[in-house]
Design a protein around this motif. Structure first.
Motif, short mmCIF file in Angstrom:
data_model
loop_
_atom_site.label_atom_id
_atom_site.label_comp_id
_atom_site.label_asym_id
_atom_site.label_seq_id
_atom_site.Cartn_x
_atom_site.Cartn_y
_atom_site.Cartn_z
N ALA A 144 16.52 46.00 10.58
CA ALA A 144 16.76 44.79 11.38
C ALA A 144 17.01 43.60 10.47
N ARG A 145 16.16 43.41 9.48
CA ARG A 145 16.30 42.25 8.60
C ARG A 145 17.58 42.30 7.77
N CYS A 190 20.35 38.77 12.11
CA CYS A 190 18.89 38.81 12.23
C CYS A 190 18.30 37.75 11.31
N PHE A 235 12.31 39.47 11.83
CA PHE A 235 11.94 40.64 12.63
C PHE A 235 10.64 41.17 12.09
N GLU A 288 10.96 38.52 16.95
CA GLU A 288 12.32 38.66 16.44
C GLU A 288 13.05 37.34 16.65
N TRP A 290 17.16 35.96 16.38
CA TRP A 290 18.54 36.38 16.21
C TRP A 290 19.49 35.19 16.39
N LEU A 320 21.92 40.70 18.48
CA LEU A 320 20.77 41.44 19.00
C LEU A 320 21.21 42.74 19.63
#
Length: 98
Positions: A33-34, A39, A42, A58, A60, A66
């Motif tokens: 995610a990071r 992003c 997260f 999170e 975004w 997302l």
């Protein structure tokens, strides 16, 4: 058109005896995610007061970022461990220093 920041936050509940293992299993998800474009943050963390709770946070740049990440989806084993989820998405139009 104004760009809105997206925040996803809330809590997940798993059995206390699997919470630590669950979070270790999420390390790859957090790293992916990071590293995903859009992003800004997260993290999934163990709650210090409730032994069965995992805190979700999170941030975004947009819904599009997302959703591109969400399309990869969690592993079925992770989803099966969640007893309850109380997570919401927020659209933030502005922010300022505290």
């Amino acid at each position: 058109m104004e760009t809105l920041l997206i925040i996803v936050s809330g809590k997940l509940y798993v059995n206390p005896d699997v919470r630590d293992k669950y979070l270790v299993g999420c390390l790859d998800v957090m790293e992916r995610a990071r590293a995903t474009p859009g992003c800004l943050d997260f993290v999934l963390t163990a709650d210090p007061l409730e032994p069965d709770r995992i805190n979700v946070y999170e941030r975004w740049e947009s819904d599009a970022h997302l959703h591109r990440f969400r399309d990869t989806g969690p592993e079925p084993e992770q989803t099966a461990e969640i007893r309850e989820a109380q997570v919401a998405k927020y659209r933030i139009s502005s922010s300022e220093a505290p």
